[in-house]
Design an enzyme around this catalytic site. Structure first.
Site, PDB file in Angstrom:
ATOM      1  N   GLU A 107       0.813  -1.224   0.000  1.00 20.00           N
ATOM      2  CA  GLU A 107       0.000   0.000   0.000  1.00 20.00           C
ATOM      3  C   GLU A 107       0.847   1.275   0.000  1.00 20.00           C
ATOM      4  O   GLU A 107       0.439   2.311  -0.522  1.00 20.00           O
ATOM      5  CB  GLU A 107      -0.948   0.022   1.202  1.00 20.00           C
ATOM      6  CG  GLU A 107      -2.074  -0.998   1.140  1.00 20.00           C
ATOM      7  CD  GLU A 107      -1.708  -2.316   1.776  1.00 20.00           C
ATOM      8  OE1 GLU A 107      -0.498  -2.561   1.999  1.00 20.00           O
ATOM      9  OE2 GLU A 107      -2.617  -3.119   2.047  1.00 20.00           O
ATOM     10  N   PHE A 131     -11.619  -6.997  13.950  1.00 19.93           N
ATOM     11  CA  PHE A 131     -10.531  -7.489  13.099  1.00 19.93           C
ATOM     12  C   PHE A 131     -10.157  -6.422  12.063  1.00 19.93           C
ATOM     13  O   PHE A 131     -11.018  -5.858  11.402  1.00 19.93           O
ATOM     14  CB  PHE A 131     -10.972  -8.778  12.395  1.00 19.93           C
ATOM     15  CG  PHE A 131      -9.943  -9.296  11.426  1.00 19.93           C
ATOM     16  CD1 PHE A 131      -8.706  -9.742  11.874  1.00 19.93           C
ATOM     17  CD2 PHE A 131     -10.206  -9.314  10.064  1.00 19.93           C
ATOM     18  CE1 PHE A 131      -7.748 -10.201  10.985  1.00 19.93           C
ATOM     19  CE2 PHE A 131      -9.254  -9.777   9.163  1.00 19.93           C
ATOM     20  CZ  PHE A 131      -8.024 -10.219   9.621  1.00 19.93           C
ATOM     21  N   GLN A 132      -8.891  -6.162  11.955  1.00 16.38           N
ATOM     22  CA  GLN A 132      -8.337  -5.158  11.026  1.00 16.38           C
ATOM     23  C   GLN A 132      -8.937  -3.768  11.253  1.00 16.38           C
ATOM     24  O   GLN A 132      -9.127  -3.011  10.307  1.00 16.38           O
ATOM     25  CB  GLN A 132      -8.513  -5.591   9.569  1.00 16.38           C
ATOM     26  CG  GLN A 132      -7.605  -6.773   9.214  1.00 16.38           C
ATOM     27  CD  GLN A 132      -7.500  -7.055   7.726  1.00 16.38           C
ATOM     28  OE1 GLN A 132      -8.442  -6.814   6.979  1.00 16.38           O
ATOM     29  NE2 GLN A 132      -6.359  -7.563   7.297  1.00 16.38           N
ATOM     30  N   LYS A 190     -17.514  -0.416   5.912  1.00 13.74           N
ATOM     31  CA  LYS A 190     -17.990  -1.426   4.969  1.00 13.74           C
ATOM     32  C   LYS A 190     -19.497  -1.338   4.757  1.00 13.74           C
ATOM     33  O   LYS A 190     -19.988  -1.417   3.625  1.00 13.74           O
ATOM     34  CB  LYS A 190     -17.619  -2.825   5.488  1.00 13.74           C
ATOM     35  CG  LYS A 190     -17.904  -3.911   4.468  1.00 13.74           C
ATOM     36  CD  LYS A 190     -17.539  -5.301   4.984  1.00 13.74           C
ATOM     37  CE  LYS A 190     -17.734  -6.326   3.871  1.00 13.74           C
ATOM     38  NZ  LYS A 190     -17.595  -7.703   4.343  1.00 13.74           N
ATOM     39  N   MET A 227      23.964   8.605   3.037  1.00 14.76           N
ATOM     40  CA  MET A 227      23.867   9.911   3.691  1.00 14.76           C
ATOM     41  C   MET A 227      24.148   9.795   5.181  1.00 14.76           C
ATOM     42  O   MET A 227      24.877  10.603   5.761  1.00 14.76           O
ATOM     43  CB  MET A 227      22.484  10.522   3.442  1.00 14.76           C
ATOM     44  CG  MET A 227      22.347  11.933   3.974  1.00 14.76           C
ATOM     45  SD  MET A 227      23.557  13.063   3.256  1.00 14.76           S
ATOM     46  CE  MET A 227      22.650  13.661   1.833  1.00 14.76           C
TER      47      MET A 227
END
Lengths: 578, 166
Positions: free
Chosen positions: A47, A109-110, A159, A470
């Site tokens: 993502e 969940f999630q 949802k 760097m």
């Protein structure tokens, strides 16, 4: 229609034709609609790359980029990309799935508090709890993301709201009483600025990313011509003024060009446009442009006086204000600063950084010189973060806006490659080259699968020195060469890695090879990766943190015979302190 | 530039879920000080008024107002001028009052401060007082010797004097 259908319809109404995303459980209703829609969906492999690609798309095209991630980990994986877009004022709309509204707050969940997490890194955010809110919220999101000072907007989509029915309105009315970006500058302030500029003997124009966002490159050019004033840019402003112009000073700041840093220190009037005076640009603020009256033009009033005290602030759209300012100045006699212009040109010529080196392993300057020779003015270059970025910023000659794309404010490693992917999707006709370090590229290398599967022919140049260069540079300069965890080791073999994804792979080790290989890779019209073996010991001169801009450490290697070739010299003779 | 003082910031905001979080989060993230914050409905439907008490010098205050103004749900922000502002806070004080003498003293103090006794039990009194924060502080100080059990303060809310509105 269903909420999910309304989301697609709203996106289409906003002119969206492509989205970068990754599906998940709570996004099933939306993805089921995408299945039948004309919307082009690019399945990234992480993502974070969706967010960076949307950002790259936005920066290359000027349009709003759109990314999608599911609830919980999908949303948190978008965060780095959203924060990157926020810091660099890039118009991105991020759609995140959310658990069904009756589950919100239950640690389902999630489930994650996406709105709460993204609040400090977004311009605004929405969570429709009623499907009828979807069309106005998406319309508002695009309006907010793309106007004023652009920035990312998050939509958190439960949802059940995606599944619920609504009647799609014919006219979508949005009401934002608290959001009215200023466009025109105050005429009195413009007059005051013109008076300061008129009196100045040594003006310098400092152009930031706002010049590119407001499409005012032409106005900057006109102002520079009108005054005979040189133009320096921030990293984000790179490309807004042709860097081969004799009045271009290149980038300013910690890793800026010597001529920029010294002339900003010397100037008596700094005309700063669309920049926020970041610590990387100013160095020690108390020493920054200390002899100058500062004029600051910015669309965001909160940037005025935030980091640097200014003498004449003008809030509004840079394009409108600059046009106004040019009109006012044009009516004044004798605004040309001829002595200053002459001095600037001579000084500039005396410290053009040296690019030609015959060394093996390759010097990054030589690599960037060959990249410059292999590409055209239309090629879009993206960089990652670290030495590769600063070498490109310092040594690469940009001539056009929106052709140099880099993560400035957040300094996000792993940005360059997915941003290039997004830029290529936005402008498929243009060549797109990502210049990355080996560390940053490895953070996002899984998306080689995306460019292969969708045939997005970007070319990734991995400047391979097996160091987090760097940080290692700072360890060398400021931490007694204690190289703590910045050495990356032997793996991977980048050529084999690319080949595992079916991506054309090349390796470059000697002077001359880079130019030819890059040309060949671009000409193939296929995705490619070039593993460029470079000298791990090369450092870029810099201004140490907390110092003034003229206190550069490290040898500033200068092109002695402008513009001829430099004969080969052993690199050992070139090493050394300041 | 060390003229740090307390400021009364009045903000007109959309009355929506999350707006308080956005404002409070902004103060935390930018390192602005926040002494008190109150919020409630305003004269207009869907619009709330927020009063924030914050300390800082002029530069900090300028940043606070500008950053607040950037929030999409914030409509107007003003740094109120104390002399032309009416500032009030509500405070409820529950104190021990175990015997008649204590009880009558407390009631007298409450009366002097224009407070009201709003609850009585055999051992306690609860006083309601409104006023500027320093007046409330003064009453609290007086009541300490009786044994204060609980204090609930709303934090100040403010409005401009006269016909002027923000």
């Amino acid at each position: 229609m269903k909420g999910s259908r309304a989301i697609i319809q709203s996106l289409t109404d906003q002119g969206v034709d492509v989205v970068f995303g990754y599906p998940g459980g709570v996004l099933l209703p939306l993805y089921d609609e995408i299945y039948d829609s004309d919307l082009r969906h690019i399945l990234v492999r992480h993502e974070q790359c969706a967010a960076h690609a949307a950002d790259g798309y936005a920066r290359a095209s000027g349009k709003v980029g759109v990314c999608i991630g599911t609830s919980g980990p999908g949303a948190t994986n978008l965060i780095t990309g959203i924060a990157t877009a926020y810091m660099d004022s890039s118009p991105v709309v991020a759609l995140a799935g959310q658990v069904a509204s009756h589950l919100i707050g239950n640690d389902a969940f999630q489930e994650v508090d996406t709105l709460g997490i993204t609040m400090p890194i977004t311009k605004h955010s929405y969570q429709p709890m009623d499907p009828a809110e979807i069309p106005p919220m998406i319309k508002s999101a695009f309006y907010i993301a793309s106007t004023g000072r652009p920035g990312p907007v998050v939509l958190d989509l439960p949802k059940d709201v995606q599944e619920a029915e609504l009647e799609y309105p014919q006219n979508i009315i949005i009401d934002l009483p608290g959001y009215k970006p200023t466009k025109k500058g105050h005429p009195l302030q413009v007059k005051r600025a013109a008076d300061v500029i008129f009196k100045a003997k040594k003006p310098v124009i400092l152009a930031g990313g706002g010049v590119i966002l407001s499409a005012s490159s032409e106005e900057i050019f006109k102002l520079s011509e009108l005054l005979g004033a040189p133009v320096t840019t921030t990293l984000m402003g790179k490309g807004c003024f042709p860097e081969d112009n004799s009045l271009s000073l290149g980038m300013l700041g910690m890793h800026g060009r010597k001529v920029s840093n010294f002339l900003v220190d010397d100037c008596d009037c700094l005309i700063a446009v669309g920049c926020r005076f970041s610590d990387r640009t100013t160095g020690d603020v108390s020493k920054f442009a200390s002899k100058a009256k500062i004029i600051h033009i910015d669309v965001d009033p909160a940037e005025i006086g935030k980091n640097v005290p200014v003498d004449v602030p003008i809030v509004g759209d840079a394009k409108i204000i600059l046009a106004h300012l040019i009109r006012v100045i044009s009516q004044m006699e004798g605004t040309q600063k001829k002595n200053w212009t002459q001095h600037v040109k001579e000084f500039r010529k005396s410290c053009i950084p040296r690019l030609s080196f015959n060394d093996v392993p390759l010097k990054p300057q030589q690599v960037i010189k060959e990249i410059s020779e292999a590409v055209t003015d239309d090629t879009i270059l993206t960089t990652d973060v670290g030495q590769n970025q600063m070498w490109m910023a310092h040594y690469f000659t940009s001539r056009n806006p929106r052709k140099f794309i880099s993560s400035g404010g957040l300094g996000t490693m792993g940005f360059g490659f997915p941003a290039a992917m997004g830029a290529k999707v936005a402008l498929p006709e243009e060549d797109v080259v990502a210049v990355c370090g080996d560390g940053g590229f490895l953070m996002v290398c899984q998306d080689l699968a995306t460019i292969k599967e969708y045939d997005i022919p970007v070319v990734v140049c991995v400047l391979d020195n097996r160091y987090l260069g760097m940080v290692a540079q700072w360890q060398k300069l400021f931490y007694e060469e204690r190289i703590s965890h910045t050495k990356l080791g032997e793996v991977p073999d980048f050529v084999k890695l690319a080949e595992a994804f079916g991506v054309n792979a090349y390796r470059v080790e000697k002077p001359g090879e880079m130019k030819e290989t890059l040309r060949e890779a671009l000409k193939s019209g296929e995705p490619g990766l070039i593993d460029v073996i470079i000298d791990p010991d090369e450092i870029l001169p810099m201004v140490p943190p907390g110092c003034g801009l003229t206190e550069i450490v490290g040898e500033y290697k200068i092109e002695r015979d402008v513009p001829g070739e430099i004969p080969y010299q052993p690199s050992a003779a070139e090493e050394g302190g300041d | 530039m060390t003229n740090e003082r307390s400021h009364i910031i009045s903000a007109v905001v959309l009355h929506r879920p999350g707006v308080l979080q956005r404002v409070a989060g902004l103060f935390t993230r930018r390192g602005f000080n926040i002494d008190a914050i109150t919020v409630g409905p305003s004269e207009k439907e869907g619009i709330a008024r927020m009063t924030i008490i914050s300390r800082g010098d002029e530069k900090v205050l300028e940043q606070i107002t500008k950053q607040l103004n950037k929030l999409i749900e914030v409509i107007k922000v003003r740094d109120l001028d104390p002399p032309s502002t009416v500032l009030r806070e509500l405070c409820l004080i529950k104190t021990h009052a175990p015997h008649e003498k204590a009880r009558s003293e407390i009631i007298q103090y409450a009366n002097i401060f224009r407070g009201r006794i709003i609850d009585v039990s055999p051992d306690n009194l609860t006083i309601e007082i409104t006023g500027a924060p320093d007046k409330i502080d003064a009453l609290i100080d007086l009541l300490r010797s009786f044994g204060i059990q609980e204090i609930a303060r709303t934090g100040p809310t403010a409005i401009t004097r006269g016909a002027k509105t923000i």
